[in-house]
Enzyme design. Structure first.
Site, short mmCIF file in Angstrom:
data_model
loop_
_atom_site.label_atom_id
_atom_site.label_comp_id
_atom_site.label_asym_id
_atom_site.label_seq_id
_atom_site.Cartn_x
_atom_site.Cartn_y
_atom_site.Cartn_z
CG ASN A 9 36.68 37.61 35.86
OD1 ASN A 9 37.43 38.20 36.53
ND2 ASN A 9 37.90 37.24 34.47
CD1 TRP A 10 32.72 42.75 37.88
CD2 TRP A 10 33.09 43.71 39.63
NE1 TRP A 10 31.34 43.15 38.18
CE2 TRP A 10 31.95 43.61 39.68
CE3 TRP A 10 33.47 44.17 41.00
CZ2 TRP A 10 30.71 43.86 40.81
CZ3 TRP A 10 32.66 44.55 42.16
CH2 TRP A 10 31.19 43.98 41.19
CE LYS A 11 38.63 40.36 32.07
NZ LYS A 11 39.31 40.24 31.53
CG HIS A 95 40.60 34.71 33.63
ND1 HIS A 95 41.83 35.15 32.25
CD2 HIS A 95 39.41 34.91 32.88
CE1 HIS A 95 40.64 36.36 32.18
NE2 HIS A 95 39.54 36.41 32.14
CD GLU A 97 42.77 38.88 31.46
OE1 GLU A 97 42.92 38.95 33.15
OE2 GLU A 97 42.26 39.06 30.68
CD GLU A 167 36.76 33.02 29.78
OE1 GLU A 167 35.99 33.83 29.66
OE2 GLU A 167 37.66 33.28 30.08
N GLY A 173 37.35 40.06 25.97
CA GLY A 173 38.42 42.05 25.72
C GLY A 173 38.74 42.46 24.61
CB SER A 213 33.84 40.49 23.46
OG SER A 213 35.15 39.98 23.21
N GLY A 234 33.56 39.30 31.37
CA GLY A 234 35.02 40.52 31.72
C GLY A 234 34.32 41.99 31.74
N GLY A 235 34.13 42.90 30.60
CA GLY A 235 34.26 44.14 30.39
C GLY A 235 32.88 44.46 30.69
C1 PEP Z 1 37.08 37.24 30.86
O1 PEP Z 1 37.97 37.88 31.13
O2 PEP Z 1 36.62 35.89 31.07
C2 PEP Z 1 36.31 37.48 29.81
C3 PEP Z 1 35.17 37.35 28.86
O3 PEP Z 1 36.44 39.02 29.30
P1 PEP Z 1 35.20 39.90 28.01
O4 PEP Z 1 34.33 39.75 28.24
O5 PEP Z 1 35.93 41.19 28.40
O6 PEP Z 1 35.71 39.50 26.33
#
Ligand code: PEP
Length: 251
Positions: A9-11, A95, A97, A167, A173, A213, A234-235
């Site tokens: 997930n590049w957001k 999600h 967010e 999640e 994050g 994470s 994500g990251g």
């Molecule tokens: C996400 O945005 O779904 C996520 C899990 O981010 P991260 O891996 O950065 O915690």
């Protein structure tokens, strides 16, 4: 046997050039039919070009959101059929967010899932609790309520196209990844809930991903859990080598 699925997930990150470089890098490090599936979710403008490049190495592309309507006067929005027409075969819905920043309710998310299925898209449905909910000991109650409303009108056949991502919001994050055993407890609860709502077959077949994470060096701990079938990342998915490291950790 469920195949592991690793999703990027590049957001709101990466230009078109960054996205193309990511796939070129994967190609150059010999991304060749790992034992797991992978999907990349870039920002909307990157979907069409990256779906062409992704197809060359067998990585499908998805949208990070959609509008519940098919078309009309909804400035700035994108429908399921538009995503599909640009080469997307997946979409992330619900999600945290989207829920927290854009105020998406459980009822709206339910409508978005119906729209995605009508457009023949595969869905990643995200659920998960805030830290206060966990500290109050109400995580299972909270997640159950999300699932019950989000999947209210979904049939067992529809579940073929739905993957659930658990999640915990406090882990997204923050670098504070959930312990694999703690995530497993909630994900086992989700699988039992699927069995009660649908049937044993659906509960056995539905993939449930962990998100929060995830990194190349902690992925194998999650993959070792009975009810964890991959990750939404994500990251650590923004860099091709890091994403490949997570895929290799489950292959
Ligand atoms: C996400 O945005 O779904 C996520 C899990 O981010 P991260 O891996 O950065 O915690």
């Amino acid at each position: 046997m469920r195949r592991q699925l690793i999703c990027a997930n590049w957001k709101m990150n990466h230009s078109l050039q960054d996205g193309m470089d990511f796939f070129l890098k994967l190609e150059s490090i010999d991304y060749n039919n790992p034992q797991s599936d992978a999907v990349v979710f870039p920002a909307f403008p990157l979907i069409q070009p990256l779906s062409t490049i992704g197809a060359k190495i067998g990585i499908p592309i998805g949208g990070q959101n959609l509008n519940e309507n098919e078309s009309g006067a909804y400035t700035g929005e994108v429908s399921a059929s538009m995503l599909a027409s640009c080469g997307a075969s997946w979409v992330i819905i619900g999600h945290s967010e989207r829920r927290d920043i854009f105020g998406e309710s459980n009822e709206l998310i339910a409508k978005k899932i119906i729209a995605a299925l009508s457009g023949n898209l595969n869905v990643i449905l995200c659920v998960g609790e805030h830290l206060e909910t966990r500290e109050d000991g109400k995580t299972t109650e909270f997640v159950q309520n999300q699932l019950a409303i989000n999947l209210d009108s979904i049939s067992p056949d529809d579940m073929e196209k739905i993957t659930i991502a658990y999640e915990p919001i406090w882990a997204i994050g923050t670098g504070l990844a959930s312990k694999p055993e703690d995530a497993e407890e909630i994900m086992s609860f989700i699988r039992n809930w699927l069995e009660e709502k649908f049937n044993t077959d659906i509960a056995d077949k539905t993939r449930i991903l962990y998100g929060g994470s995830v990194k190349p060096d902690n992925m194998s701990g999650y993959a070792a859990m009975k009810n964890i079938d991959g990750a939404l990342v994500g990251g650590a998915s923004l860099d091709a080598e890091s994403f490949w490291g997570i895929i290799k950790a489950v292959s």
